[in-house]
Design a protein around this motif. Structure first.
Motif, PDB file in Angstrom:
ATOM      1  N   SER A   5     108.987  15.152  69.091  1.00 22.40           N
ATOM      2  CA  SER A   5     108.344  14.045  69.789  1.00 22.40           C
ATOM      3  C   SER A   5     109.221  13.626  70.963  1.00 22.40           C
ATOM      4  O   SER A   5     110.429  13.581  70.860  1.00 22.40           O
ATOM      5  CB  SER A   5     108.100  12.867  68.846  1.00 22.40           C
ATOM      6  OG  SER A   5     109.330  12.335  68.429  1.00 22.40           O
ATOM      7  N   ALA A   6     108.540  13.373  72.048  1.00 23.05           N
ATOM      8  CA  ALA A   6     109.260  12.988  73.252  1.00 23.05           C
ATOM      9  C   ALA A   6     109.417  11.485  73.302  1.00 23.05           C
ATOM     10  O   ALA A   6     108.526  10.736  72.922  1.00 23.05           O
ATOM     11  CB  ALA A   6     108.490  13.464  74.469  1.00 23.05           C
ATOM     12  N   GLU A   7     110.547  11.094  73.750  1.00 25.17           N
ATOM     13  CA  GLU A   7     110.839   9.672  73.898  1.00 25.17           C
ATOM     14  C   GLU A   7     110.185   9.170  75.189  1.00 25.17           C
ATOM     15  O   GLU A   7     110.129   9.895  76.182  1.00 25.17           O
ATOM     16  CB  GLU A   7     112.350   9.467  73.991  1.00 25.17           C
ATOM     17  CG  GLU A   7     113.107   9.854  72.749  1.00 25.17           C
ATOM     18  CD  GLU A   7     112.896   8.872  71.610  1.00 25.17           C
ATOM     19  OE1 GLU A   7     112.769   7.667  71.865  1.00 25.17           O
ATOM     20  OE2 GLU A   7     112.842   9.327  70.464  1.00 25.17           O
ATOM     21  N   PRO A   8     109.676   7.954  75.208  1.00 26.86           N
ATOM     22  CA  PRO A   8     109.085   7.409  76.429  1.00 26.86           C
ATOM     23  C   PRO A   8     110.061   7.447  77.611  1.00 26.86           C
ATOM     24  O   PRO A   8     109.679   7.688  78.737  1.00 26.86           O
ATOM     25  CB  PRO A   8     108.715   5.983  76.061  1.00 26.86           C
ATOM     26  CG  PRO A   8     108.605   5.964  74.591  1.00 26.86           C
ATOM     27  CD  PRO A   8     109.530   7.029  74.089  1.00 26.86           C
ATOM     28  N   HIS A   9     111.311   7.210  77.318  1.00 22.79           N
ATOM     29  CA  HIS A   9     112.302   7.224  78.386  1.00 22.79           C
ATOM     30  C   HIS A   9     112.425   8.632  78.982  1.00 22.79           C
ATOM     31  O   HIS A   9     112.541   8.801  80.200  1.00 22.79           O
ATOM     32  CB  HIS A   9     113.645   6.758  77.828  1.00 22.79           C
ATOM     33  CG  HIS A   9     114.737   6.680  78.860  1.00 22.79           C
ATOM     34  ND1 HIS A   9     114.754   7.419  80.016  1.00 22.79           N
ATOM     35  CD2 HIS A   9     115.878   5.950  78.912  1.00 22.79           C
ATOM     36  CE1 HIS A   9     115.829   7.167  80.711  1.00 22.79           C
ATOM     37  NE2 HIS A   9     116.541   6.270  80.057  1.00 22.79           N
ATOM     38  N   ASP A  10     112.395   9.684  78.127  1.00 24.61           N
ATOM     39  CA  ASP A  10     112.485  11.070  78.592  1.00 24.61           C
ATOM     40  C   ASP A  10     111.274  11.417  79.471  1.00 24.61           C
ATOM     41  O   ASP A  10     111.414  12.103  80.483  1.00 24.61           O
ATOM     42  CB  ASP A  10     112.554  12.030  77.409  1.00 24.61           C
ATOM     43  CG  ASP A  10     113.864  11.894  76.635  1.00 24.61           C
ATOM     44  OD1 ASP A  10     114.847  11.384  77.209  1.00 24.61           O
ATOM     45  OD2 ASP A  10     113.882  12.306  75.460  1.00 24.61           O
ATOM     46  N   GLU A  12     109.430   9.318  81.202  1.00 21.54           N
ATOM     47  CA  GLU A  12     109.562   8.608  82.470  1.00 21.54           C
ATOM     48  C   GLU A  12     110.575   9.297  83.382  1.00 21.54           C
ATOM     49  O   GLU A  12     110.368   9.398  84.595  1.00 21.54           O
ATOM     50  CB  GLU A  12     109.984   7.165  82.213  1.00 21.54           C
ATOM     51  CG  GLU A  12     108.891   6.311  81.638  1.00 21.54           C
ATOM     52  CD  GLU A  12     109.367   4.908  81.286  1.00 21.54           C
ATOM     53  OE1 GLU A  12     110.496   4.534  81.676  1.00 21.54           O
ATOM     54  OE2 GLU A  12     108.594   4.211  80.626  1.00 21.54           O
ATOM     55  N   THR A  13     111.647   9.790  82.828  1.00 25.23           N
ATOM     56  CA  THR A  13     112.661  10.497  83.606  1.00 25.23           C
ATOM     57  C   THR A  13     112.070  11.778  84.192  1.00 25.23           C
ATOM     58  O   THR A  13     112.282  12.099  85.366  1.00 25.23           O
ATOM     59  CB  THR A  13     113.877  10.838  82.727  1.00 25.23           C
ATOM     60  OG1 THR A  13     114.394   9.640  82.156  1.00 25.23           O
ATOM     61  CG2 THR A  13     114.967  11.530  83.529  1.00 25.23           C
ATOM     62  N   LEU A  18     109.667  14.786  88.703  1.00 18.42           N
ATOM     63  CA  LEU A  18     108.501  15.461  89.282  1.00 18.42           C
ATOM     64  C   LEU A  18     108.060  14.796  90.571  1.00 18.42           C
ATOM     65  O   LEU A  18     107.742  15.477  91.554  1.00 18.42           O
ATOM     66  CB  LEU A  18     107.337  15.476  88.284  1.00 18.42           C
ATOM     67  CG  LEU A  18     107.355  16.593  87.235  1.00 18.42           C
ATOM     68  CD1 LEU A  18     106.246  16.377  86.230  1.00 18.42           C
ATOM     69  CD2 LEU A  18     107.216  17.943  87.885  1.00 18.42           C
ATOM     70  N   ARG A  19     108.042  13.474  90.589  1.00 19.22           N
ATOM     71  CA  ARG A  19     107.665  12.753  91.806  1.00 19.22           C
ATOM     72  C   ARG A  19     108.633  13.075  92.949  1.00 19.22           C
ATOM     73  O   ARG A  19     108.225  13.283  94.098  1.00 19.22           O
ATOM     74  CB  ARG A  19     107.641  11.252  91.543  1.00 19.22           C
ATOM     75  CG  ARG A  19     106.435  10.787  90.792  1.00 19.22           C
ATOM     76  CD  ARG A  19     106.391   9.259  90.706  1.00 19.22           C
ATOM     77  NE  ARG A  19     105.338   8.852  89.800  1.00 19.22           N
ATOM     78  CZ  ARG A  19     105.513   8.276  88.626  1.00 19.22           C
ATOM     79  NH1 ARG A  19     106.740   7.992  88.212  1.00 19.22           N
ATOM     80  NH2 ARG A  19     104.489   7.953  87.868  1.00 19.22           N
ATOM     81  N   THR A  20     109.899  13.112  92.651  1.00 14.71           N
ATOM     82  CA  THR A  20     110.918  13.432  93.656  1.00 14.71           C
ATOM     83  C   THR A  20     110.723  14.849  94.181  1.00 14.71           C
ATOM     84  O   THR A  20     110.780  15.095  95.393  1.00 14.71           O
ATOM     85  CB  THR A  20     112.332  13.275  93.066  1.00 14.71           C
ATOM     86  OG1 THR A  20     112.482  11.941  92.574  1.00 14.71           O
ATOM     87  CG2 THR A  20     113.399  13.562  94.104  1.00 14.71           C
ATOM     88  N   ASP A  21     110.475  15.789  93.255  1.00 15.93           N
ATOM     89  CA  ASP A  21     110.258  17.176  93.660  1.00 15.93           C
ATOM     90  C   ASP A  21     109.000  17.317  94.519  1.00 15.93           C
ATOM     91  O   ASP A  21     108.999  18.035  95.523  1.00 15.93           O
ATOM     92  CB  ASP A  21     110.136  18.086  92.426  1.00 15.93           C
ATOM     93  CG  ASP A  21     111.466  18.256  91.700  1.00 15.93           C
ATOM     94  OD1 ASP A  21     112.519  17.922  92.290  1.00 15.93           O
ATOM     95  OD2 ASP A  21     111.444  18.720  90.540  1.00 15.93           O
TER      96      ASP A  21
END
Length: 101
Positions: A5-10, A12-13, A18-21
């Motif tokens: 399970s992925a953490e919400p913080h992960d 968001e990071t 992805l947005r930066t890329d």
């Protein structure tokens, strides 16, 4: 197969990365597009200049030919004035007959 399970913080990071890329990719594509537009604009300007120069040269050649024809006609009239008058009279008569119809 077990899923981690992925953490919400992960998430968001990862989304921020992805947005930066995506922003960097869009910027690169924009710069590439501007470079291509600049190159194509330069080519079009060069072609326009070449066409303008060719048209100018053609116009000069036509003017020179007209000047030569004018001088030849004037010389012919001066050498043979009676022939020139008879020719002009004959052409005038022919045109008047053609225009009456």
């Amino acid at each position: 197969m077990t899923r981690k399970s992925a953490e919400p913080h992960d998430i968001e990071t990862e989304l921020a990365a992805l947005r930066t890329d995506i922003a960097a990719l869009a910027s690169s594509l924009g710069a590439y597009g501007l470079d291509k537009v600049g190159a194509l604009t330069g080519q079009a300007q060069g072609m326009t200049d070449e066409a303008r120069e060719a048209a100018r040269k053609t116009l000069q050649d036509i003017r020179a030919q007209i000047d030569t024809l004018e001088q030849d006609l004037e010389t012919g009239i001066r050498k043979h004035p009676v022939r020139a008058m008879l020719l002009a009279f004959g052409l005038g008569m022919l045109l008047s007959k053609l225009l009456k119809r």
